[in-house]
Motif scaffolding. Structure first.
Motif, PDB file in Angstrom:
ATOM      1  N   PHE A 730       0.826  -1.220   0.000  1.00  0.00           N
ATOM      2  CA  PHE A 730       0.000   0.000   0.000  1.00  0.00           C
ATOM      3  C   PHE A 730       0.859   1.269   0.000  1.00  0.00           C
ATOM      4  CE2 PHE A 730      -2.286  -3.384   2.345  1.00  0.00           C
ATOM      5  CZ  PHE A 730      -3.293  -3.603   1.417  1.00  0.00           C
ATOM      6  N   GLY A 731       2.132   1.162  -0.403  1.00  0.00           N
ATOM      7  CA  GLY A 731       3.038   2.294  -0.348  1.00  0.00           C
ATOM      8  C   GLY A 731       3.196   3.024  -1.665  1.00  0.00           C
ATOM      9  N   ASP A 732       4.366   3.650  -1.834  1.00  0.00           N
ATOM     10  CA  ASP A 732       4.646   4.441  -3.019  1.00  0.00           C
ATOM     11  C   ASP A 732       4.647   3.580  -4.284  1.00  0.00           C
ATOM     12  OD1 ASP A 732       4.888   6.641  -1.407  1.00  0.00           O
ATOM     13  OD2 ASP A 732       7.083   6.496  -1.241  1.00  0.00           O
ATOM     14  N   LEU A 733       4.403   4.239  -5.401  1.00  0.00           N
ATOM     15  CA  LEU A 733       4.338   3.548  -6.682  1.00  0.00           C
ATOM     16  C   LEU A 733       5.689   3.583  -7.384  1.00  0.00           C
ATOM     17  CD1 LEU A 733       0.950   4.865  -8.130  1.00  0.00           C
ATOM     18  CD2 LEU A 733       1.353   2.873  -6.670  1.00  0.00           C
ATOM     19  N   GLY A 734       6.064   2.433  -7.984  1.00  0.00           N
ATOM     20  CA  GLY A 734       7.225   2.399  -8.844  1.00  0.00           C
ATOM     21  C   GLY A 734       6.869   2.908 -10.226  1.00  0.00           C
TER      22      GLY A 734
END
Length: 842
Positions: A730-734
């Motif tokens: 649920f974190g940052d997007l690559g």
């Protein structure tokens, strides 16, 4: 001597059973005593007792051999050391000249317990009997006397049938037995028998049994040679013998029968057989074996492949390609299914010029073993050297067009018309009669045009495979920054029956002789730029390069994307929408390495498969003593004399390895570039090569990370990595996920989920009847509002994915995008969900 050894040498032999043993017992005892007490560096043949026996005549040595065999016969498994020593002594004598008769050899075989009686244990429970050496001695006797007595002939027939039931040493025994029978020269055809433990062996035996005597003699001679295919490649002597035997039978006959046998090998099912082993302590071990070919018949199959190698036509090359792919299928806990046979197929393909190279290119895309991929690369490089071109050029030259013109091939079969059509990357056959479309191939043609139908079906399969292989080759070629002369590009790409479809849907950079360049796409019958303006051809002195978004500014990239969408043109690989990875300030500070993709937890087997698919070299890390606690996945970049490296380490926690000792998980570390084992500063790495390498690594993380597994946390996972799972899920997007977000921002308003869904930050938010759901755009995992409760929904990968199939995408859609759309469609109507596993969470 030990007490056990003394018992063995003082055996009480039944009355009259072996007078030689009684007379030579002391000789045998002295031989064994000296052999057991000799130093490691002393050879058996240097022992005084052995040299004393060798000084006697052949008849005496033969009697000593019989005495040794008697002693060996009375050994038990507890006497393993004495048994091994006696077997070595007997083997040494059998390598010399012995004065033995046929009756003596029959006595030896019976002393070896080769009586073919169920009451007598198999001699291979007691492995020291030198059966093969005894058969070699017998063959010398047969050569000398030119015949075999009836008792020995009958006995050898029994031995031949017995040896056809097993593997290992029994293969050698069967071959030696056939050799002895053939030396007797009393039969019209050589004696050849195959193990019938699989369909291939049965078919060979049935084939020989159904031949007339003359044909049987010719074919048996060839098939007998196949049993000698025990090496990696045919020796010059065997190659000559195979060619001569094929010529005697007739190349057309061998080619036709070879096709039938190769088809049989390709069709034999690989059957999993569950096995259970119980240890003495009560532990039960469950495992599986996989049945395909018996060991001896796999050797014979290699002989078949070597034989048809110089006779291969298009049909044979297709079968060799299919068989090679099958042989390198990965079997759990074992590795490749039949690597020896697979290597024989690759060798045969490599000896068939450009068609063979094309076949190697097709099969390479299906093989995951690094050493095999490197072998194929060496074969292609060798052929290219012979033709004076580069490996990339020979791959261009080798691509077949399968008779396609304007993306289709038309065949007239009787009253019917068949059209092999290549459209949107799919090869299909369409049927018509008198202008009316038919749903499938007419049944009537199966009897009147069976051969043509099969050829058309093979062409369809090979067209599909070749298209996929060439698409993947182009997708991996960006980093090479290869420039093609315009005449070469026109001949082998633009005007090629198959590659034309790939070429015209990709953007190319034209390099003009004056040093300028223009980017162009073939659209509406002409080359146009991103603004749909005509672009002149570079001419015979110009060059062409595959375009990459890192080569131009963001405005031009957006213009190309808009043009594709406006014309609803789907590219065969992600190009205009390709992710770009530029050097970041932290990477400029670290200089020689990047931590952008570090600190991830990957499923090792999935990571390994992806790495091999993208051409990286990697060795699985295992929980066994080989001294490794880390490994490097590496990618060679020969165009820049660079090697990219992605460092990973084992995750040794909570018994996290499988039954074969391979770790389930690895943790990731740095990305580096090296030249000659020396690190290269990242600013010195060509931007396009850097971007493509980082894209590969992002793919590895984006697919193999445990954060993408919705069940990982609930199934136990590794407790110390729960925080990582939460942050990745649920974190940052690559970069890949950012590209996915852009696609969803365009797609969602056009779908029926658009009225209840919107993109918010890193999530697709869907309003259902029960809850509001947040689907993460990176992992596809789900949280439920208002308290962000986790919702586990496992996608059905066998079912057709909903959502993306009916929506235009200007690039090949990724699996997670399809999963996100499927989950959104399900959750918008959450009041209609019937799955109890999901309902319990709602």
């Amino acid at each position: 001597m030990s007490a056990t050894q003394t018992v063995v040498l003082k055996l009480s032999v039944p009355d009259g059973a072996n007078a030689e043993f009684d007379a030579l017992q002391d000789v045998v005892a002295e031989l064994v005593t000296q052999a057991l007490s000799k130093s490691y560096s002393t050879k058996l043949t240097e022992l005084p007792a052995y040299q004393a026996v060798r000084a006697q005549d052949a008849a005496y040595q033969g009697r000593v051999a019989l005495a040794l065999a008697t002693a060996l016969n009375h050994c038990t498994p507890a006497d393993y050391r004495s048994g091994y020593t006696i077997g070595e002594l007997l083997g040494a004598l059998l390598r010399g000249t012995l004065g033995l008769t046929e009756d003596d050899y029959l006595r030896l075989f019976r002393l070896y317990n080769l009586t073919f009686s169920a009451a007598v244990p198999s001699p291979y429970l007691w492995p020291y009997f030198p059966v093969a050496l005894t058969l070699a001695q017998l063959s010398r006797l047969v050569k000398k006397q030119g015949r075999l007595g009836q008792p020995m002939r009958e006995y050898l027939g029994q031995l031949l049938r017995y040896s056809a039931t097993g593997q290992g040493d029994l293969i050698k025994i069967r071959l030696k037995t056939q050799e002895v029978l053939n030396l007797a020269g009393e039969q019209q055809a050589p004696t050849v028998a195959f193990v019938e433990g699989d369909p291939f062996g049965k078919q060979l035996n049935q084939f020989l049994a159904g031949l007339n005597p003359l044909a049987a003699a010719e074919w048996a001679g060839l098939l007998q040679l196949w049993q000698k295919a025990t090496t990696g490649q045919p020796t010059a002597k065997l190659r000559k013998a195979l060619d001569a035997s094929s010529s005697a039978i007739g190349p057309d006959a061998v080619r036709q029968q070879g096709r039938a046998w190769l088809q049989l090998l390709a069709d034999i099912p690989v059957v999993e057989q569950p096995q259970v082993h119980e240890y003495g302590n009560g532990t039960v071990y469950n495992y599986s074996t996989w049945d395909f070919l018996m060991e001896s018949n796999a050797i014979v199959a290699k002989g078949l492949v070597w034989t048809v190698q110089p006779l291969a036509d298009a049909a044979l090359l297709h079968l060799l390609t299919a068989l090679a792919s099958k042989c390198f299928r990965k079997i759990p806990g074992k590795g490749p299914l039949a690597p020896g046979l697979g290597n024989a197929c690759l060798l045969a393909l490599s000896q068939n010029g450009l068609p063979g190279v094309a076949a190697l290119a097709r099969v390479r895309s299906k093989i995951r073993q690094t050493n095999t991929q490197e072998l194929i690369a060496r074969y292609i490089a060798k052929e290219s050297q012979q033709l004076g071109v580069s490996p990339a050029e020979i791959e261009d030259m080798a691509v077949p067009d399968f008779g396609l013109e304007q993306d289709r091939r038309v065949e007239e079969l009787g009253d019917y018309t068949a059209t092999l059509l290549l459209a949107d990357g799919k090869a299909e056959v369409q049927w018509q009669k008198a202008g009316k479309s038919l749903k499938s191939a007419p049944v009537a043609l199966k009897s009147t045009h069976a051969a043509e139908l099969k050829e058309l079906k093979d062409a369809q399969t090979q067209t599909q495979q070749t298209y996929a292989a060439q698409r993947d080759r182009l997708d991996r070629s960006f980093a090479d920054e290869r420039r093609l002369p315009w005449p070469w590009f026109a001949q082998y790409y633009l005007d090629h029956g198959l590659l034309r479809l790939l070429t015209q849907r990709l953007i190319w950079r034209f390099h003009y002789p004056d040093g300028t360049h223009r980017d162009a796409l073939y659209l509406d019958g002409a080359w146009q730029d991103a603004n749909a303006q005509p672009v002149p051809l570079p001419g015979d002195e110009g060059h062409v390069q595959l375009w990459h978004p890192v080569l131009c500014d963001a405005a031009e990239v957006l213009a190309w994307r808009g043009l594709l969408e406006a014309h609803r043109l789907r590219q065969p690989l992600k190009q205009a929408f390709r992710e770009v990875y530029l050097l970041t300030p932290p990477e400029e500070r670290t200089r020689t390495y990047s931590n952008r993709m570090a600190a991830h937890l990957l499923k090792q087997h999935q990571f390994n498969s992806l790495a091999k698919l993208r051409g990286w070299r990697y060795r699985l890390l295992g929980a066994y003593d080989k001294g490794y606690d880390s490994e490097i996945a590496s990618l060679s970049l020969p165009a820049h004399d660079l090697t990219a490296e992605y460092w990973v380490s084992e995750v040794n926690a909570d018994g996290a390895w499988n039954d074969t000792g391979i770790y389930h998980y690895v943790s990731t570390d740095q990305v580096r570039f090296t030249r000659g084992n020396e690190p290269v500063p990242l600013p010195e790495v060509p931007p396009l090569a850097f971007s493509e390498v980082m894209r590969d690594v992002d793919l590895f993380v984006g697919v193999a990370s445990v954060g993408n597994d919705p069940q990982w946390r609930d199934n136990g996972g590794l407790a110390q990595f729960r925080d990582y799972w939460e942050s990745y899920s649920f974190g940052d997007l690559g970069e890949v996920a950012k590209s996915r977000k852009l696609a969803l921002e365009r797609l969602v308003p056009r779908l029926k989920i658009g009225r209840v869904s919107e993109i918010k930050g890193n999530f697709l938010v869907v309003k259902g009847h029960r809850h509001t759901y947040k689907i993460h755009l990176g992992s596809g995992n789900i949280l439920m509002e208002p308290n962000d409760q986790y919702l586990c929904i496992v996608p059905d990968r066998s079912a057709k994915t909903l959502g993306a199939s009916d929506v235009f995408l200007p690039f090949e859609g990724d699996a997670v995008l399809s999963i996100i759309l499927s989950k959104a469609l399900l959750l918008m109507d959450d009041d209609k969900i019937t799955d109890q596993t999901i309902l319990r969470q709602l």
